[in-house]
Design an enzyme around this catalytic site. Structure first.
Site, PDB file in Angstrom:
ATOM      1  N   TYR A   1      -1.560 -38.813  54.949  1.00 11.87           N
ATOM      2  CA  TYR A   1      -1.258 -37.554  55.722  1.00 11.87           C
ATOM      3  C   TYR A   1       0.270 -37.438  56.029  1.00 11.87           C
ATOM      4  O   TYR A   1       0.627 -36.239  56.718  1.00 11.87           O
ATOM      5  CB  TYR A   1      -2.430 -37.495  56.609  1.00 11.87           C
ATOM      6  CG  TYR A   1      -3.741 -37.259  56.250  1.00 11.87           C
ATOM      7  CD1 TYR A   1      -4.172 -36.044  55.709  1.00 11.87           C
ATOM      8  CD2 TYR A   1      -4.655 -38.136  56.247  1.00 11.87           C
ATOM      9  CE1 TYR A   1      -5.395 -35.711  55.270  1.00 11.87           C
ATOM     10  CE2 TYR A   1      -5.825 -38.188  55.627  1.00 11.87           C
ATOM     11  CZ  TYR A   1      -6.281 -36.931  55.171  1.00 11.87           C
ATOM     12  OH  TYR A   1      -7.527 -36.627  54.641  1.00 11.87           O
TER      13      TYR A   1
ATOM     14  N   PHE B   1     -14.341 -38.466  63.600  1.00 17.16           N
ATOM     15  CA  PHE B   1     -15.063 -37.177  63.286  1.00 17.16           C
ATOM     16  C   PHE B   1     -14.664 -37.024  61.826  1.00 17.16           C
ATOM     17  O   PHE B   1     -13.796 -37.598  61.255  1.00 17.16           O
ATOM     18  CB  PHE B   1     -14.509 -35.877  64.181  1.00 17.16           C
ATOM     19  CG  PHE B   1     -13.043 -35.884  64.429  1.00 17.16           C
ATOM     20  CD1 PHE B   1     -12.240 -35.161  63.677  1.00 17.16           C
ATOM     21  CD2 PHE B   1     -12.290 -36.494  65.555  1.00 17.16           C
ATOM     22  CE1 PHE B   1     -10.800 -35.088  63.770  1.00 17.16           C
ATOM     23  CE2 PHE B   1     -10.927 -36.345  65.729  1.00 17.16           C
ATOM     24  CZ  PHE B   1     -10.247 -35.613  64.942  1.00 17.16           C
TER      25      PHE B   1
HETATM   26  C1  LIG Z   1      -7.064 -38.870  49.146  1.00 16.00           C
HETATM   27  C2  LIG Z   1      -7.428 -37.755  48.247  1.00 16.00           C
HETATM   28  C3  LIG Z   1      -8.306 -36.339  49.162  1.00 16.00           C
HETATM   29  C4  LIG Z   1      -6.251 -37.150  47.637  1.00 16.00           C
HETATM   30  O1  LIG Z   1      -6.551 -35.934  46.864  1.00 16.00           O
HETATM   31  P1  LIG Z   1      -5.559 -35.397  45.442  1.00 16.00           P
HETATM   32  O2  LIG Z   1      -6.035 -34.233  45.196  1.00 16.00           O
HETATM   33  O3  LIG Z   1      -5.655 -36.581  44.551  1.00 16.00           O
HETATM   34  O4  LIG Z   1      -4.188 -35.467  46.532  1.00 16.00           O
HETATM   35  P2  LIG Z   1      -2.889 -34.690  45.746  1.00 16.00           P
HETATM   36  O5  LIG Z   1      -2.884 -34.653  44.160  1.00 16.00           O
HETATM   37  O6  LIG Z   1      -2.800 -33.482  46.360  1.00 16.00           O
HETATM   38  O7  LIG Z   1      -1.803 -35.723  46.089  1.00 16.00           O
HETATM   39  C5  LIG Z   1      -0.630 -35.262  46.567  1.00 16.00           C
HETATM   40  C6  LIG Z   1       0.175 -36.803  46.940  1.00 16.00           C
HETATM   41  O8  LIG Z   1      -0.324 -37.607  47.519  1.00 16.00           O
HETATM   42  C7  LIG Z   1      -0.514 -38.810  46.974  1.00 16.00           C
HETATM   43  N1  LIG Z   1      -1.803 -39.472  47.498  1.00 16.00           N
HETATM   44  C8  LIG Z   1      -2.641 -38.757  47.751  1.00 16.00           C
HETATM   45  N2  LIG Z   1      -3.921 -39.671  48.179  1.00 16.00           N
HETATM   46  C9  LIG Z   1      -3.244 -40.767  47.798  1.00 16.00           C
HETATM   47  C10 LIG Z   1      -3.890 -42.133  48.292  1.00 16.00           C
HETATM   48  N3  LIG Z   1      -4.991 -42.309  48.605  1.00 16.00           N
HETATM   49  N4  LIG Z   1      -2.866 -43.159  48.252  1.00 16.00           N
HETATM   50  C11 LIG Z   1      -1.723 -42.982  47.817  1.00 16.00           C
HETATM   51  N5  LIG Z   1      -1.151 -41.851  47.623  1.00 16.00           N
HETATM   52  C12 LIG Z   1      -1.984 -40.746  47.596  1.00 16.00           C
HETATM   53  C13 LIG Z   1      -0.379 -38.487  45.527  1.00 16.00           C
HETATM   54  O9  LIG Z   1       0.149 -39.525  44.656  1.00 16.00           O
HETATM   55  C14 LIG Z   1       0.277 -37.525  45.559  1.00 16.00           C
HETATM   56  O10 LIG Z   1       1.999 -37.883  45.631  1.00 16.00           O
HETATM   57  P3  LIG Z   1       2.978 -37.089  45.172  1.00 16.00           P
HETATM   58  O11 LIG Z   1       2.974 -35.935  45.711  1.00 16.00           O
HETATM   59  O12 LIG Z   1       4.358 -37.845  45.362  1.00 16.00           O
HETATM   60  O13 LIG Z   1       2.779 -37.011  43.600  1.00 16.00           O
HETATM   61  C15 LIG Z   1      -8.328 -37.936  47.067  1.00 16.00           C
HETATM   62  O14 LIG Z   1      -7.892 -39.272  46.375  1.00 16.00           O
HETATM   63  C16 LIG Z   1      -9.896 -38.500  47.730  1.00 16.00           C
HETATM   64  O15 LIG Z   1     -10.794 -37.932  47.573  1.00 16.00           O
HETATM   65  N6  LIG Z   1      -9.927 -39.756  48.103  1.00 16.00           N
HETATM   66  C17 LIG Z   1     -11.291 -40.239  48.529  1.00 16.00           C
HETATM   67  C18 LIG Z   1     -11.818 -39.516  49.697  1.00 16.00           C
HETATM   68  C19 LIG Z   1     -10.810 -39.736  50.832  1.00 16.00           C
HETATM   69  O16 LIG Z   1     -10.235 -41.016  51.116  1.00 16.00           O
HETATM   70  N7  LIG Z   1     -10.533 -38.821  51.661  1.00 16.00           N
HETATM   71  C20 LIG Z   1      -9.591 -38.629  52.809  1.00 16.00           C
HETATM   72  C21 LIG Z   1     -10.613 -38.750  54.010  1.00 16.00           C
HETATM   73  S1  LIG Z   1      -9.482 -38.836  55.457  1.00 16.00           S
END
Ligand SMILES: CC(C)(COP(=O)(O)OP(=O)(O)OC[C@H]1O[C@@H](n2cnc3c(N)ncnc32)[C@H](O)[C@@H]1OP(=O)(O)O)[C@@H](O)C(=O)NCCC(=O)NCCS
Length: 408
Positions: free
Chosen positions: A121, A408
């Site tokens: 984030y 939350f």
């Molecule tokens: C975390 C999550 C929501 C990211 O969604 P996503 O659609 O793949 O994210 P984006 O494509 O918009 O990524 C944007 C950037 O963040 C990075 N990023 C996103 N998630 C990341 C992670 N878990 N670890 C490292 N980098 C991450 C991407 O590499 C990308 O980097 P860039 O802009 O330099 O290329 C997804 O991987 C997910 O659902 N994870 C499992 C559930 C979870 O952990 N949710 C968060 C709850 S708090």
């Protein structure tokens, strides 16, 4: 490629939870999903679609959260997930941008969340604003200092949490403003917190409560489960898994800790606690405390001026802050913060800045955890007037330290 994004209706709840199940590798019991649904503010959900397929989700809780010196409306970001088939295509990024614009439109100057991973984030302007310590306290090394407070009028009552709910809510309401990061809990939130079906227990037995009270009423509570076990010599090695311990005064606080630490047929207490938990001072042999650090709440200033003017300060400060914010461009620019211990003002200006900070740095300092000098020493802030960062860090620091206390 950009995908359409919009809030969902109640009829789309099953598709929404499917995305969460895939993201978190976890399938809730139908009753858990129902509780979740009851907490959900459908007009504050967002879903991303690839054709008819829902591929990304998130939601917001409308919180009143404690900040240094008061309470503010805060967007509590939750339920963030993207389908594994659609990762790393910018789905989360599009949700975050839209959500922050929506939060601003609602008039909430601050957003907050718990992060599943700490790398996610920062790029959206959230800063690590609170830390926690995972305590492990061994019963045999848990003696208190001799002058620990004792109030003979206090007694412990054992209760089923659901039966004691009114007392739990009363105590929580009396302490909610005592620490930044705490937020007011809705009835649906309490329903979920006190849920105690077999699937809630995860092998650690029922949720238990002890209350500290006197003739005038309840003064504190502890909520916990006990995972019982025995070693090969038939000695008890059980663990009290403390979820919450809240008290309105130090004597009730000390008595509740003694009650969980002295619980028969257990060996230790494990608990997520604030970094300045008074227990540390109560322990006679503090080095015996085992503690592992983790990040807790993450905070994002959605409207820098309203957020900075909306909290109290520990010392007078007058600085021009140049804020970098690519995600919420309305924050980017120079802001003059003038504050003392009686109030604060934050106005956009055209003056030379004293320091230049990414907006996430202000989020990390916002609740009072005071990380600005750490960021300066790490080479992550630019100071143009010597001493400006220290002055701002001192003014923004707060005691007690922030701790939301419940995911939350
Ligand atoms: C975390 C999550 C929501 C990211 O969604 P996503 O659609 O793949 O994210 P984006 O494509 O918009 O990524 C944007 C950037 O963040 C990075 N990023 C996103 N998630 C990341 C992670 N878990 N670890 C490292 N980098 C991450 C991407 O590499 C990308 O980097 P860039 O802009 O330099 O290329 C997804 O991987 C997910 O659902 N994870 C499992 C559930 C979870 O952990 N949710 C968060 C709850 S708090």
């Amino acid at each position: 490629m950009t995908y359409p994004i919009r809030p969902i209706g109640e009829a789309e709840w099953p598709a929404f939870t499917r995305v969460l199940e895939e993201g978190f590798n976890w399938t809730p019991h139908p009753q858990q999903a129902e509780r979740w649904k009851a907490e959900t503010e459908f007009d504050r959900t967002l879903a991303v679609f690839d054709g008819d397929l829902m591929v990304g989700v998130t939601a917001v809780f409308s919180f009143r959260m404690t900040v240094p010196g008061g309470q503010l409306p805060v967007g509590g970001v939750t339920a963030v997930s993207v389908l594994p088939s659609h990762r790393r295509r910018g789905v989360l990024t599009s949700m975050m941008r839209r959500q922050l614009a929506d939060i601003r439109e609602r008039g909430e100057p601050v957003a907050a969340l718990y992060a599943s991973e700490s790398v996610i984030y920062g790029r959206y302007g959230y800063g690590r604003a609170a830390s926690l310590l995972w305590f492990r306290v061994h019963k045999h090394a848990s003696a208190f200092v001799k002058n620990a407070p004792v109030d003979p009028s206090l007694r412990i009552r054992v209760a089923k949490p659901a039966d004691a709910r009114a007392d739990l809510e009363k105590v929580y309401a009396s302490v909610v403003t005592a620490r930044p990061g705490r937020y007011e809990r809705s009835a649906a939130f309490w329903d979920s917190s006190l849920g105690d079906e077999e699937f809630d227990q995860r092998g650690s037995g029922p949720l238990r409560a002890v209350l500290a009270e006197d003739d005038r009423g309840v003064r504190g509570y502890a909520l916990f489960r006990v995972k019982g076990s025995w070693d090969e010599h038939d000695l008890p090695t059980g663990e009290v898994q403390l979820q919450e311990l809240e008290a309105a005064d130090p004597a009730a606080y000390a008595l509740l800790w003694r009650s969980v630490l002295d619980r028969d047929l257990t060996m230790s207490v494990r608990a997520p606690r604030p970094v300045d938990d008074p227990l540390i001072s109560l322990l006679a042999d503090q080095r015996q405390l085992r503690a592992g650090w983790s990040d807790e709440l993450w905070v994002r200033l959605v409207e820098v001026d309203r957020a900075l003017a909306g909290r109290a300060y520990s010392a007078p400060v007058d600085v021009v802050i140049e804020v970098e914010d690519e995600v919420c461009p309305w924050n980017a620019g120079r802001w003059r913060l003038t504050a003392d211990t009686t109030g604060a003002e934050c106005k956009q200006v055209d003056e030379e800045p004293d320091l230049t900070v990414p907006v996430a740095a202000l989020g990390s300092a916002y609740m009072g955890d005071g990380q600005l000098t750490q960021l300066l020493d790490a080479g992550l802030l630019r100071e143009h007037r010597q001493g400006a960062v220290r002055a701002l860090a001192t003014a923004m620091s707060w005691s007690p330290k922030p701790f939301a206390g419940r995911v939350f």
